[in-house]
Design a protein around this motif. Structure first.
Motif, mmCIF file in Angstrom:
data_model
loop_
_atom_site.group_PDB
_atom_site.id
_atom_site.type_symbol
_atom_site.label_atom_id
_atom_site.label_comp_id
_atom_site.label_asym_id
_atom_site.label_seq_id
_atom_site.Cartn_x
_atom_site.Cartn_y
_atom_site.Cartn_z
ATOM 1 N N ASN A 57 0.901 -1.205 0.072
ATOM 2 C CA ASN A 57 0.093 -0.117 0.043
ATOM 3 C C ASN A 57 0.685 1.148 -0.028
ATOM 4 O OD1 ASN A 57 -2.986 -1.143 0.417
ATOM 5 N ND2 ASN A 57 -1.758 -2.250 1.886
ATOM 6 N N ARG A 58 2.051 1.169 -0.031
ATOM 7 C CA ARG A 58 2.910 2.472 -0.152
ATOM 8 C C ARG A 58 2.839 3.321 -1.304
ATOM 9 N NH1 ARG A 58 6.129 -1.436 -1.963
ATOM 10 N NH2 ARG A 58 7.738 -0.957 -3.577
ATOM 11 N N ARG A 59 2.605 4.375 -1.354
ATOM 12 C CA ARG A 59 2.241 5.176 -2.435
ATOM 13 C C ARG A 59 3.348 5.331 -3.436
ATOM 14 N NH1 ARG A 59 -3.405 6.009 -1.530
ATOM 15 N NH2 ARG A 59 -3.136 7.888 -3.137
ATOM 16 N N TYR A 60 4.843 5.292 -3.161
ATOM 17 C CA TYR A 60 5.719 5.593 -3.931
ATOM 18 C C TYR A 60 6.950 4.622 -3.238
ATOM 19 C CZ TYR A 60 6.853 9.207 -0.708
ATOM 20 O OH TYR A 60 7.247 10.161 0.307
ATOM 21 N N ASP A 61 8.016 4.476 -4.081
ATOM 22 C CA ASP A 61 9.193 4.017 -3.566
ATOM 23 C C ASP A 61 9.813 4.963 -2.963
ATOM 24 O OD1 ASP A 61 8.615 1.258 -4.472
ATOM 25 O OD2 ASP A 61 9.618 1.541 -6.407
ATOM 26 N N GLY A 62 10.878 4.524 -2.032
ATOM 27 C CA GLY A 62 11.794 5.360 -1.466
ATOM 28 C C GLY A 62 11.426 6.508 -0.254
ATOM 29 N N PHE A 63 10.320 5.835 0.329
ATOM 30 C CA PHE A 63 9.962 6.673 1.374
ATOM 31 C C PHE A 63 10.583 6.531 2.718
ATOM 32 C CE2 PHE A 63 6.918 3.701 2.082
ATOM 33 C CZ PHE A 63 6.263 4.067 3.429
ATOM 34 N N ILE A 64 11.268 5.398 2.781
ATOM 35 C CA ILE A 64 11.896 4.938 4.102
ATOM 36 C C ILE A 64 13.290 4.959 3.965
ATOM 37 C CG2 ILE A 64 11.842 3.237 5.733
ATOM 38 C CD1 ILE A 64 9.282 2.199 4.723
ATOM 39 N N LEU A 65 14.155 5.656 4.697
ATOM 40 C CA LEU A 65 15.359 5.852 4.615
ATOM 41 C C LEU A 65 16.121 5.738 6.178
ATOM 42 C CD1 LEU A 65 14.280 8.272 2.337
ATOM 43 C CD2 LEU A 65 16.603 7.354 1.480
ATOM 44 N N LEU A 66 17.435 5.537 5.807
ATOM 45 C CA LEU A 66 18.221 5.775 7.165
ATOM 46 C C LEU A 66 19.230 6.735 6.982
ATOM 47 C CD1 LEU A 66 18.507 3.864 9.761
ATOM 48 C CD2 LEU A 66 20.505 3.109 8.915
ATOM 49 N N ALA A 67 19.293 7.916 7.835
ATOM 50 C CA ALA A 67 20.087 8.982 7.627
ATOM 51 C C ALA A 67 21.551 8.904 8.456
ATOM 52 C CB ALA A 67 19.546 10.154 7.799
ATOM 53 N N ALA A 68 22.542 9.542 7.887
ATOM 54 C CA ALA A 68 23.791 9.391 8.697
ATOM 55 C C ALA A 68 24.347 10.529 9.069
ATOM 56 C CB ALA A 68 24.822 8.527 7.897
ATOM 57 N N GLY A 69 24.907 10.704 10.014
ATOM 58 C CA GLY A 69 25.479 12.289 10.486
ATOM 59 C C GLY A 69 25.896 12.016 12.092
ATOM 60 N N ASN A 70 25.810 13.176 12.650
ATOM 61 C CA ASN A 70 26.238 13.264 14.188
ATOM 62 C C ASN A 70 25.101 13.909 14.766
ATOM 63 O OD1 ASN A 70 29.079 12.732 14.848
ATOM 64 N ND2 ASN A 70 29.375 14.224 13.028
ATOM 65 N N TYR A 71 24.712 13.816 15.930
ATOM 66 C CA TYR A 71 23.872 14.127 16.833
ATOM 67 C C TYR A 71 24.516 15.283 17.816
ATOM 68 C CZ TYR A 71 19.868 15.042 19.808
ATOM 69 O OH TYR A 71 18.741 15.216 20.737
ATOM 70 N N GLN A 72 24.049 16.379 17.832
ATOM 71 C CA GLN A 72 24.627 17.357 18.879
ATOM 72 C C GLN A 72 23.904 17.521 20.181
ATOM 73 O OE1 GLN A 72 26.865 21.022 17.302
ATOM 74 N NE2 GLN A 72 24.979 22.038 18.234
ATOM 75 N N ASN A 73 24.628 17.167 21.090
ATOM 76 C CA ASN A 73 23.874 17.246 22.405
ATOM 77 C C ASN A 73 23.860 18.578 23.051
ATOM 78 O OD1 ASN A 73 23.718 14.227 22.893
ATOM 79 N ND2 ASN A 73 26.040 14.221 23.071
ATOM 80 N N ARG A 74 23.287 18.753 24.058
ATOM 81 C CA ARG A 74 23.030 20.354 24.746
ATOM 82 C C ARG A 74 24.244 20.705 25.139
ATOM 83 N NH1 ARG A 74 17.807 19.555 28.760
ATOM 84 N NH2 ARG A 74 16.139 19.207 27.203
ATOM 85 N N SER A 75 25.436 20.034 25.415
ATOM 86 C CA SER A 75 26.712 20.409 25.662
ATOM 87 C C SER A 75 27.413 21.057 24.602
ATOM 88 C CB SER A 75 27.496 19.149 26.539
ATOM 89 O OG SER A 75 27.823 18.181 25.817
#
Length: 408
Positions: free
Chosen positions: A328-346
């Motif tokens: 039932n998905r409406r189109y291909d490629g709407f689920i992804l895994l992204a990569a990078g850094n997460y910046q904490n409050r500190s």
């Protein structure tokens, strides 16, 4: 794009009145006589009896490899062949069951895969094809094997979108010029001017009408184009060229919850989700798509520590979402895994992977691993975080790692 939906898109067929010379009704069964060894009994020009040993192959594949408004390329494979082999290509137009001769095709080698392009066809027209295999002996063609009929259509000429107008909450009404021979139209819309795949969605208008209303859009600027298609006899859809592009601003859109619930599911991925979540999530127990997604998200948040890494946790979440939407998905490629850094409050940064889902052409972060880290297993802080929001600014995006189903 995979099923994508009720109808899908691709192949080809042939013939028309354009085949002006040499047309013959040549698809009559050959009434050969055979001896006890399976050889054809015939007579030469002097009336002498001859025996023709013909080893007819099997057609292992007959399909359309490409098509345009005026041509169709046929592809076929046979199990084996002979140096003196050849093929007769026949076609029928529309609903006609009378196959007519198009071409004798004599390959210059003994390969098992062959291609031939039929040209000068009518746009937006249905065709059926057959291929006859023959071998030449004593300067005569002996037809011994016929393929089964296979079907296609030339695509219609492209249309022109005349208007795209915002009508009411989350709705845009499109109008375009009718394309001759079109059985329906694919409506493509995107928040990306260049129609990048992950920001793009499409719907089918299975009607010859030249208007359609796209609904369940968010408050954003959208770009629209329309692609006409013709169905072949076996219900495959043959897409034409893209129309021009029109854009409009949706002043008031649907909420994300309403948009997600617009994407219906059929519980076809229930077993796989039960396996992944160790029977922790039974999507059959939840009524709406949004509630099913939330159940999957909360389970992964609660069990985030059971996974070795953020990548394992969020990939598992993506797998479940893939099974949730399934056909039932409406189109291909709407689920992804992204990569990078997460910046904490500190201000410190950590290498991180997170999930991104696209709905109505917009990107949303889903991060059950981070939700689990703050030990808020019922909260929504990292559920559907819009890119560009204050929460999303901690995600220092560097690129896509993995896509599910068709994203390149």
């Amino acid at each position: 794009m995979k099923k994508l939906l009720s109808t899908f898109i691709a192949l080809v067929l042939m013939i028309s009145t354009v085949f002006s010379t040499g047309i013959i009704n040549a698809f009559a069964e050959e009434n050969y006589q055979y001896d006890e060894y399976g050889s054809i009994i015939d007579y030469d020009e002097n009336g002498e009896k001859i025996f023709i040993d013909v080893n007819g192959p099997e057609f292992e594949k007959t399909e359309i490899s490409s098509y345009t408004e005026s041509s169709i390329q046929l592809l076929w494979e046979i199990s084996f062949g002979d140096n003196d082999q050849g093929f007769e290509i026949l076609a029928a137009e529309g609903n006609s069951k009378e196959f007519k001769h198009i071409k004798y095709y004599n390959p210059k080698n003994d390969d098992y895969e062959f291609k031939y392009t039929v040209k000068n066809l009518k746009p937006g027209t249905k065709y059926a094809f057959k291929i006859r295999y023959y071998e030449t002996h004593y300067n005569k063609k002996y037809f011994v094997v016929d393929s089964k009929p296979f079907y296609a259509a030339t695509c219609p000429k492209k249309t022109k979108v005349t208007s795209a107008k915002y009508k009411s909450k989350g709705k845009v009404k499109l109008k375009w010029k009718k394309a001759k021979g079109a059985d329906g139209y694919m409506i493509v819309y995107s928040t990306s001017k260049k129609f990048y795949s992950e920001y793009t969605n499409f719907e089918f208008s299975e009607s010859k009408k030249n208007k359609y209303t796209v609904s369940h859009l968010s408050n954003s600027k959208y770009y629209f184009k329309v692609v006409p298609y013709t169905n072949s006899a076996d219900k495959q859809a043959y897409l034409g060229k893209n129309s021009n592009v029109k854009n409009t601003k949706v002043k008031k859109g649907y909420t994300l919850k309403q948009i997600i619930n617009h994407y219906k599911t059929d519980n076809s991925g229930r077993k796989e989700i039960l396996d992944i979540t160790k029977k922790g999530v039974d999507i059959k127990k939840h009524k709406t798509t949004y509630d099913k997604m939330m159940a999957i998200y909360k389970w992964h948040a609660k069990h985030s520590a059971d996974f070795r890494s953020c990548m394992d946790c969020n990939m598992s979440f993506n797998d479940c979402i893939d099974y949730l939407f399934g056909k039932n998905r409406r189109y291909d490629g709407f689920i992804l895994l992204a990569a990078g850094n997460y910046q904490n409050r500190s201000g410190s940064k950590e290498i991180h992977k997170w999930s991104v889902l696209f709905f109505a052409g917009k990107a949303y972060i889903f991060d059950p691993r981070m939700q689990g880290n703050i030990k808020d297993y019922n909260g929504t802080k990292y559920f559907a975080v819009p890119y560009g929001s204050s929460t999303s600014k901690s995600y220092l995006f560097e690129g896509w790692m993995l896509g599910w189903r068709g994203f390149e």
